[in-house]
Design an enzyme around this catalytic site. Structure first.
Site, PDB file in Angstrom:
ATOM      1  CG  ASN A   1     -78.506   5.055  46.695  1.00 19.39           C
ATOM      2  OD1 ASN A   1     -79.140   5.339  46.315  1.00 19.39           O
ATOM      3  ND2 ASN A   1     -77.142   4.240  46.478  1.00 19.39           N
TER       4      ASN A   1
ATOM      5  CG  HIS B   1     -76.819   5.605  41.456  1.00 21.07           C
ATOM      6  ND1 HIS B   1     -78.304   6.246  41.746  1.00 21.07           N
ATOM      7  CD2 HIS B   1     -77.355   4.586  41.702  1.00 21.07           C
ATOM      8  CE1 HIS B   1     -78.472   5.827  42.816  1.00 21.07           C
ATOM      9  NE2 HIS B   1     -77.752   4.383  42.750  1.00 21.07           N
TER      10      HIS B   1
ATOM     11  CB  CYS C   1     -80.684   3.130  41.728  1.00 22.35           C
ATOM     12  SG  CYS C   1     -80.796   2.644  43.285  1.00 22.35           S
TER      13      CYS C   1
END
Length: 331
Positions: free
Chosen positions: A286, A256, A116
């Protein structure tokens, strides 16, 4: 003395597949419900790649949009970097596949694995190549098809992940604009709390590894949450400290998109009102390396930023990794 080149974003693009998987859809698959998911994660739906649709297809669409906005031809690219953990194949790199499909004939190409944090890592690499005069135009893409690695019998992970791609073309910008600081880090001792155990040289694919579900995402959610809450704000403060700035200098935070509570904790640590935080987790979930560039691209296209705004990008991910980029918006 040679004058330092400033490097920043010339154009952005993003793409998510049209198919969505809502919380109500998941209620029919596993023992969960919409209210529980929204309360704990902030996610309402996520985009899902079609069967037979590889990550490179999503990345290509985002790349074309970014090149168009930047008014840069593919043949003028010097490098293509794809941040991903869900590449089309182990070899060749998906970046090489895209380099060919785009017609970027003179570009170097490679994939980057920082989960990520990948878009931030790749952005720092791109800007350093430009700042030292080695290259002029670099395409950075964060793209994932995480749905292909999700165990839809595991209610703790299947509610979280979606698919998408975000792209940025980096090049020379006005003096003092673009990337002005960054912070990158890793703590490999936490590698086991978020991983895909199978498919690599540690556990090569066999009938046994497939039967054991080692090809799917495995996560210790509580450990990841504790790490993320601690590091998301800290990495931004570290990057700011390097250039004598404080959190009060930030105009926008682009975190994020992993969990709304993690985002809120980061905003609180940085004294950022939520209206200055870019949040799209409800619509996407996500997307690992694609989360930050898609949020950044959407905000840019909504004219949220003005030239000179200080924009902080903050991420964390498997590794365990963390990353932040401080930019003065150049567009």
């Amino acid at each position: 003395m040679t004058k330092k080149i400033s490097a920043g974003i010339l154009g952005m693009g993003h793409y998510a597949p049209p198919k969505t998987l809502t919380n109500f859809d998941l209620e029919k698959i596993v023992d969960t419900n919409d209210a529980w998911i929204v309360e704990r994660t902030g996610i309402k739906e996520r985009h899902i790649a079609a069967d037979g649709q590889p990550m490179s297809e999503l990345a290509y669409k985002a790349a074309v949009a970014a090149l168009d906005e930047a008014a840069v031809r593919a043949e003028d690219l010097d490098m293509v970097i794809v941040a991903t953990l869900t590449g089309d194949r182990i070899i060749p790199s998906t970046a090489s596949v895209l380099q060919d499909r785009l017609g970027a004939k003179k570009a170097a190409a490679f994939d980057l694995s920082a989960a990520c944090s990948g878009f931030n890592y790749a952005s720092v690499i791109a800007c350093n190549f430009i700042e030292n005069g080695a290259y002029k135009n670099i395409l950075v893409i964060g793209a994932e098809t995480l749905s292909k690695y999700v165990d839809y019998t595991d209610r703790n992970t299947c509610i979280l992940f979606g698919d998408g791609a975000g792209a940025a073309v980096y090049g020379q910008v006005e003096d003092g604009l673009g990337l002005i600081s960054f912070d990158l880090g890793s703590d490999g001792s936490g590698g086991d709390v978020l991983d895909i155990p199978g498919g690599g040289s540690l556990h090569p694919p066999t009938h046994q590894t497939l039967d054991a579900g080692l090809q799917y995402i495995h996560m210790d959610g509580k450990a990841v949450y504790r790490f993320a809450v601690k590091v998301m704000g800290k990495t931004v403060l570290s990057a700011l400290n390097k250039i004598g700035m404080t959190e009060s200098d930030i105009d926008w935070l682009v975190p994020h998109q992993a969990n709304i509570r993690i985002i809120e904790a980061a905003a609180k640590r940085l004294n950022m009102p939520m209206e200055r935080v870019i949040v799209n987790i409800a619509r996407y979930g996500n997307m690992s390396a694609a989360s930050i560039p898609i949020a950044l691209s959407e905000a840019e296209k909504d004219n949220r930023f003005k030239k000179g705004d200080v924009v902080a990008l903050s991420g964390f991910g498997a590794g365990l990794t963390w990353s932040s980029c401080i930019m003065k918006w150049a567009r």
